[in-house]
Write a protein that holds these residues in place. Structure first.
Motif, PDB file in Angstrom:
ATOM      1  N   THR A 160       0.830  -1.202   0.000  1.00  0.00           N
ATOM      2  CA  THR A 160       0.000   0.000   0.000  1.00  0.00           C
ATOM      3  C   THR A 160       0.864   1.251   0.000  1.00  0.00           C
ATOM      4  O   THR A 160       0.626   2.197  -0.762  1.00  0.00           O
ATOM      5  CB  THR A 160      -0.927   0.011   1.227  1.00  0.00           C
ATOM      6  OG1 THR A 160      -1.846  -1.079   1.125  1.00  0.00           O
ATOM      7  CG2 THR A 160      -1.695   1.325   1.321  1.00  0.00           C
ATOM      8  N   ALA A 161       1.900   1.280   0.843  1.00  0.00           N
ATOM      9  CA  ALA A 161       2.776   2.453   0.908  1.00  0.00           C
ATOM     10  C   ALA A 161       3.488   2.673  -0.425  1.00  0.00           C
ATOM     11  O   ALA A 161       3.592   3.810  -0.914  1.00  0.00           O
ATOM     12  CB  ALA A 161       3.794   2.287   2.030  1.00  0.00           C
ATOM     13  N   MET A 162       3.988   1.595  -1.015  1.00  0.00           N
ATOM     14  CA  MET A 162       4.710   1.724  -2.285  1.00  0.00           C
ATOM     15  C   MET A 162       3.823   2.295  -3.376  1.00  0.00           C
ATOM     16  O   MET A 162       4.184   3.277  -4.039  1.00  0.00           O
ATOM     17  CB  MET A 162       5.267   0.361  -2.709  1.00  0.00           C
ATOM     18  CG  MET A 162       6.454  -0.098  -1.896  1.00  0.00           C
ATOM     19  SD  MET A 162       7.262  -1.575  -2.558  1.00  0.00           S
ATOM     20  CE  MET A 162       6.086  -2.840  -2.090  1.00  0.00           C
ATOM     21  N   TRP A 163       2.647   1.694  -3.571  1.00  0.00           N
ATOM     22  CA  TRP A 163       1.787   2.125  -4.664  1.00  0.00           C
ATOM     23  C   TRP A 163       1.110   3.454  -4.370  1.00  0.00           C
ATOM     24  O   TRP A 163       0.797   4.212  -5.293  1.00  0.00           O
ATOM     25  CB  TRP A 163       0.773   1.039  -5.005  1.00  0.00           C
ATOM     26  CG  TRP A 163       1.433  -0.131  -5.659  1.00  0.00           C
ATOM     27  CD1 TRP A 163       1.716  -1.341  -5.118  1.00  0.00           C
ATOM     28  CD2 TRP A 163       1.918  -0.184  -7.014  1.00  0.00           C
ATOM     29  NE1 TRP A 163       2.348  -2.151  -6.025  1.00  0.00           N
ATOM     30  CE2 TRP A 163       2.486  -1.481  -7.201  1.00  0.00           C
ATOM     31  CE3 TRP A 163       1.930   0.714  -8.079  1.00  0.00           C
ATOM     32  CZ2 TRP A 163       3.052  -1.870  -8.409  1.00  0.00           C
ATOM     33  CZ3 TRP A 163       2.497   0.319  -9.287  1.00  0.00           C
ATOM     34  CH2 TRP A 163       3.049  -0.955  -9.444  1.00  0.00           C
ATOM     35  N   PHE A 443       2.350  -7.020 -17.051  1.00  0.00           N
ATOM     36  CA  PHE A 443       1.019  -6.866 -16.462  1.00  0.00           C
ATOM     37  C   PHE A 443       0.875  -7.751 -15.221  1.00  0.00           C
ATOM     38  O   PHE A 443       0.368  -7.319 -14.184  1.00  0.00           O
ATOM     39  CB  PHE A 443      -0.071  -7.242 -17.472  1.00  0.00           C
ATOM     40  CG  PHE A 443      -0.069  -6.419 -18.733  1.00  0.00           C
ATOM     41  CD1 PHE A 443       0.367  -5.103 -18.734  1.00  0.00           C
ATOM     42  CD2 PHE A 443      -0.507  -6.969 -19.940  1.00  0.00           C
ATOM     43  CE1 PHE A 443       0.371  -4.350 -19.902  1.00  0.00           C
ATOM     44  CE2 PHE A 443      -0.520  -6.225 -21.097  1.00  0.00           C
ATOM     45  CZ  PHE A 443      -0.078  -4.907 -21.084  1.00  0.00           C
ATOM     46  N   HIS A 444       1.321  -8.991 -15.344  1.00  0.00           N
ATOM     47  CA  HIS A 444       1.156  -9.941 -14.239  1.00  0.00           C
ATOM     48  C   HIS A 444       2.032  -9.559 -13.053  1.00  0.00           C
ATOM     49  O   HIS A 444       1.594  -9.661 -11.886  1.00  0.00           O
ATOM     50  CB  HIS A 444       1.490 -11.358 -14.710  1.00  0.00           C
ATOM     51  CG  HIS A 444       1.082 -12.411 -13.723  1.00  0.00           C
ATOM     52  ND1 HIS A 444      -0.230 -12.767 -13.521  1.00  0.00           N
ATOM     53  CD2 HIS A 444       1.811 -13.178 -12.876  1.00  0.00           C
ATOM     54  CE1 HIS A 444      -0.296 -13.710 -12.597  1.00  0.00           C
ATOM     55  NE2 HIS A 444       0.936 -13.970 -12.179  1.00  0.00           N
ATOM     56  N   ASN A 445       3.255  -9.114 -13.307  1.00  0.00           N
ATOM     57  CA  ASN A 445       4.128  -8.699 -12.213  1.00  0.00           C
ATOM     58  C   ASN A 445       3.536  -7.521 -11.444  1.00  0.00           C
ATOM     59  O   ASN A 445       3.575  -7.475 -10.206  1.00  0.00           O
ATOM     60  CB  ASN A 445       5.507  -8.313 -12.754  1.00  0.00           C
ATOM     61  CG  ASN A 445       6.278  -9.498 -13.309  1.00  0.00           C
ATOM     62  OD1 ASN A 445       6.015 -10.641 -12.962  1.00  0.00           O
ATOM     63  ND2 ASN A 445       7.230  -9.219 -14.180  1.00  0.00           N
ATOM     64  N   ILE A 446       2.987  -6.554 -12.190  1.00  0.00           N
ATOM     65  CA  ILE A 446       2.364  -5.398 -11.538  1.00  0.00           C
ATOM     66  C   ILE A 446       1.136  -5.833 -10.751  1.00  0.00           C
ATOM     67  O   ILE A 446       0.929  -5.409  -9.606  1.00  0.00           O
ATOM     68  CB  ILE A 446       1.994  -4.328 -12.580  1.00  0.00           C
ATOM     69  CG1 ILE A 446       3.259  -3.709 -13.188  1.00  0.00           C
ATOM     70  CG2 ILE A 446       1.112  -3.243 -11.955  1.00  0.00           C
ATOM     71  CD1 ILE A 446       2.994  -2.733 -14.322  1.00  0.00           C
ATOM     72  N   ALA A 447       0.320  -6.703 -11.340  1.00  0.00           N
ATOM     73  CA  ALA A 447      -0.898  -7.155 -10.668  1.00  0.00           C
ATOM     74  C   ALA A 447      -0.572  -7.877  -9.369  1.00  0.00           C
ATOM     75  O   ALA A 447      -1.246  -7.668  -8.348  1.00  0.00           O
ATOM     76  CB  ALA A 447      -1.696  -8.061 -11.599  1.00  0.00           C
ATOM     77  N   GLU A 448       0.433  -8.719  -9.384  1.00  0.00           N
ATOM     78  CA  GLU A 448       0.817  -9.415  -8.153  1.00  0.00           C
ATOM     79  C   GLU A 448       1.316  -8.432  -7.106  1.00  0.00           C
ATOM     80  O   GLU A 448       1.040  -8.594  -5.915  1.00  0.00           O
ATOM     81  CB  GLU A 448       1.894 -10.465  -8.449  1.00  0.00           C
ATOM     82  CG  GLU A 448       1.379 -11.683  -9.173  1.00  0.00           C
ATOM     83  CD  GLU A 448       2.373 -12.825  -9.158  1.00  0.00           C
ATOM     84  OE1 GLU A 448       3.592 -12.547  -9.099  1.00  0.00           O
ATOM     85  OE2 GLU A 448       1.943 -13.987  -9.201  1.00  0.00           O
ATOM     86  N   ALA A 449       2.058  -7.408  -7.547  1.00  0.00           N
ATOM     87  CA  ALA A 449       2.591  -6.425  -6.607  1.00  0.00           C
ATOM     88  C   ALA A 449       1.493  -5.519  -6.051  1.00  0.00           C
ATOM     89  O   ALA A 449       1.597  -5.039  -4.915  1.00  0.00           O
ATOM     90  CB  ALA A 449       3.668  -5.581  -7.290  1.00  0.00           C
ATOM     91  N   MET A 450       0.427  -5.279  -6.826  1.00  0.00           N
ATOM     92  CA  MET A 450      -0.652  -4.379  -6.401  1.00  0.00           C
ATOM     93  C   MET A 450      -1.767  -5.103  -5.659  1.00  0.00           C
ATOM     94  O   MET A 450      -2.596  -4.449  -5.004  1.00  0.00           O
ATOM     95  CB  MET A 450      -1.244  -3.658  -7.620  1.00  0.00           C
ATOM     96  CG  MET A 450      -0.319  -2.655  -8.277  1.00  0.00           C
ATOM     97  SD  MET A 450      -1.063  -1.877  -9.742  1.00  0.00           S
ATOM     98  CE  MET A 450      -2.338  -0.870  -8.998  1.00  0.00           C
ATOM     99  N   ASN A 451      -1.810  -6.401  -5.739  1.00  0.00           N
ATOM    100  CA  ASN A 451      -2.922  -7.155  -5.159  1.00  0.00           C
ATOM    101  C   ASN A 451      -3.068  -6.864  -3.657  1.00  0.00           C
ATOM    102  O   ASN A 451      -2.109  -6.997  -2.894  1.00  0.00           O
ATOM    103  CB  ASN A 451      -2.701  -8.655  -5.361  1.00  0.00           C
ATOM    104  CG  ASN A 451      -3.912  -9.483  -4.942  1.00  0.00           C
ATOM    105  OD1 ASN A 451      -5.050  -9.017  -5.031  1.00  0.00           O
ATOM    106  ND2 ASN A 451      -3.668 -10.697  -4.482  1.00  0.00           N
ATOM    107  N   GLY A 452      -4.257  -6.444  -3.275  1.00  0.00           N
ATOM    108  CA  GLY A 452      -4.543  -6.206  -1.865  1.00  0.00           C
ATOM    109  C   GLY A 452      -4.432  -4.768  -1.420  1.00  0.00           C
ATOM    110  O   GLY A 452      -4.764  -4.450  -0.269  1.00  0.00           O
ATOM    111  N   ILE A 453      -3.975  -3.872  -2.291  1.00  0.00           N
ATOM    112  CA  ILE A 453      -3.871  -2.474  -1.884  1.00  0.00           C
ATOM    113  C   ILE A 453      -5.254  -1.834  -1.942  1.00  0.00           C
ATOM    114  O   ILE A 453      -6.164  -2.337  -2.607  1.00  0.00           O
ATOM    115  CB  ILE A 453      -2.874  -1.694  -2.770  1.00  0.00           C
ATOM    116  CG1 ILE A 453      -3.405  -1.530  -4.196  1.00  0.00           C
ATOM    117  CG2 ILE A 453      -1.512  -2.368  -2.760  1.00  0.00           C
ATOM    118  CD1 ILE A 453      -2.527  -0.645  -5.079  1.00  0.00           C
TER     119      ILE A 453
END
Length: 505
Positions: A160-163, A443-453
């Motif tokens: 959350t902090a990163m994004w 796309f998949h790397n970003i989605a995994e990193a953003m999941n849950g924010i």
């Protein structure tokens, strides 16, 4: 035993028994007078020094740099004075966010730091494996690093902090795209490029100045892990980079990089900004190779592992303010900030005289008037000449190495050139270089990193991707939907399994 050195204390006294503490009787208490025991325990308590706040986990080696092309028309730096010249150097590679115990194969920017021991002093390049960075102003650097570190309440890394930070800073788009691309997890240090990233300057014997970018291109080719491949590596070893770099050099398979530079004559930066829409000194942007092509300079080879990691790598201190005659700085804001923060960090972490430690000390004569402080070893000043000017043959200044003045002048203010800059065309150009498979992995790397924010942060970041290229935002949305669906399915399976176990009990 006769041919082995005799064990001593740090003061040189021989040690008779290195196995048993001195006690009162066979089973009595240990005596405070056992100074050898106290020395041993005290040193153990002090074996660690503060780890680096960023770039804590690192791997390094010594090597040589060889000049292969003549660039003396651009710089008077002695390291480039003639073709064929060799200079001893030290390299340290690192991850940015992880602590010393972090896994090597995590998705992160890699530090790429080099120290060249020239005859006119040490020259350091303290860069990364990417040509750009997330922010363009040093005022935001501590804030950005906080987002990469542990949350004060949970003590865990926070997506959350990163994004949240990235979605509020469009200038980060270029670096985020690189980080989330295939190049986000190199398989080992020798399979990635290195960049000075900042704009530096050259100046020649005629006092002509040129702006310069440094590029170290790997000669081993690029190799990268996907997220799943990296997870498998980390499951077996958290030290994969150290293992690979160390064993490769031990086998005599010395990794190499070619050094290239981009050169911009001083005075062209105004035209450059008019043509491109951004400053030549903006760390979040690159200089187009079509405008300023790569010029070959030389070759770097790593060919010697340090005989003591702590002494040579953990105590190494790379400092962008370490320049030599012929190499200088630029108005790059982030570079200007690092000129203070790096030596300040070294003085805190390893001491006032960090430059006198083995990996950091110059290989040329050193004369200065610094004195005192913690452990002032290696000072070479005349004891009668401890001030300047003096009449006792102390070191004096050398006007011949004076750097020509910069042409920049203006009112002092807190200027925000980022608000007017184009933060989208370079990420778009990079995105359009990717083939379909590379885009899908992005796309998949970003989605995994953003999941849950939080949803509002996700929406804000997706809007930025849309501004880069509609297909960019659409692709991430589709990948997010898939990742969220898979995550929900896994949670449901976990709940069902838990209920079944409870019923069985």
């Amino acid at each position: 035993m006769a041919d082995r050195p005799r064990l001593t204390t740090t003061a040189g006294a021989p040690v008779a028994d290195n196995n048993n503490a001195k006690t009162v009787g066979r089973h009595g208490p240990v005596l405070l007078e056992d100074y050898q025991l106290i020395e041993k325990l005290a040193h153990q308590n002090r074996e660690r020094i503060p780890e680096r706040v960023v770039h804590a986990k690192g791997w390094g080696a010594y090597g040589t740099f060889t000049v292969t092309e003549d660039i003396t028309r651009y710089t008077r730096a002695a390291i480039f004075s003639q073709v064929g010249k060799q200079t001893e150097m030290l390299a340290r590679f690192s991850t940015v966010a992880g602590e010393q115990g972090a896994a090597d194969a995590e998705r992160d920017v890699r530090g790429f730091s080099l120290k060249f021991y020239t005859e006119e002093g040490n020259w350091d390049i303290v860069g990364n494996n990417t040509p750009v960075f997330f922010v363009a102003d040093p005022y935001k650097f501590p804030d950005f690093i906080h987002t990469q570190k542990r949350h004060p309440r949970t003590n865990m890394r926070s997506a959350t902090a990163m994004w949240d930070f990235w979605s509020l800073c469009p200038e980060s788009l270029h670096q985020v795209t690189i980080l989330m691309s295939d190049r986000g997890i190199p398989t080992a240090p020798m399979f990635m490029n290195g960049y000075g990233s900042h704009t530096f300057s050259f100046w020649n014997s005629n006092d002509e100045r040129f702006w310069v970018k440094f590029h170290f291109k790997t000669k081993q080719g690029h190799r990268h892990f996907t997220n799943r491949e990296a997870e498998q590596v980390i499951a077996k070893s958290r030290e994969s980079y150290q293992e690979e770099l160390y064993s490769t050099i031990e086998r005599g398979e010395y990794p190499k990089w070619d050094l290239f530079v981009q050169i911009m004559p001083e005075g062209e930066e105004g035209d450059f900004e008019q043509k491109t829409g951004w400053s030549a000194f903006d760390l979040t942007k690159v200089w187009p190779h079509g405008m300023y092509p790569l010029i070959k300079v030389g070759e770097m080879e790593l060919n010697k592992n340090p005989d003591n990691y702590f002494v040579h790598i953990e105590q190494s201190a790379f400092n962008p303010s370490n320049v030599v005659p012929g190499i200088g700085f630029s108005p790059d804001r982030m570079l200007q900030g690092r000129l203070f923060s790096y030596p300040d960090a070294h003085r805190y972490r390893i001491g006032t005289h960090y430059d006198a430690l083995e990996p950091n000390k110059p290989r040329c004569p050193v004369f200065h008037y610094h004195q005192g402080g913690e452990m002032p070893f290696g000072l070479r000043t005349n004891p009668d000449a401890y001030y300047e000017p003096n009449s006792f043959n102390g070191p004096v200044e050398d006007p011949s190495v004076k750097e020509p003045p910069h042409r920049y002048a203006g009112e002092v203010n807190r200027y925000d050139y980022r608000a007017e800059a184009d933060h989208f065309s370079q990420p778009k150009a990079l995105f359009n270089l990717f083939d379909d498979a590379q885009k899908e992995r992005l796309f998949h790397n970003i989605a995994e990193a953003m999941n849950g924010i939080p949803q509002f942060i996700e929406d804000r970041q997706l809007a930025l991707f849309d501004q880069v290229e509609p297909a960019y935002g659409a692709g991430v949305r589709q990948a997010l939907a898939k990742v969220k669906s898979e995550s929900d399915s896994e949670k449901q399976t976990s709940i069902s399994t838990s209920h079944s176990a409870s019923a069985a009990e």
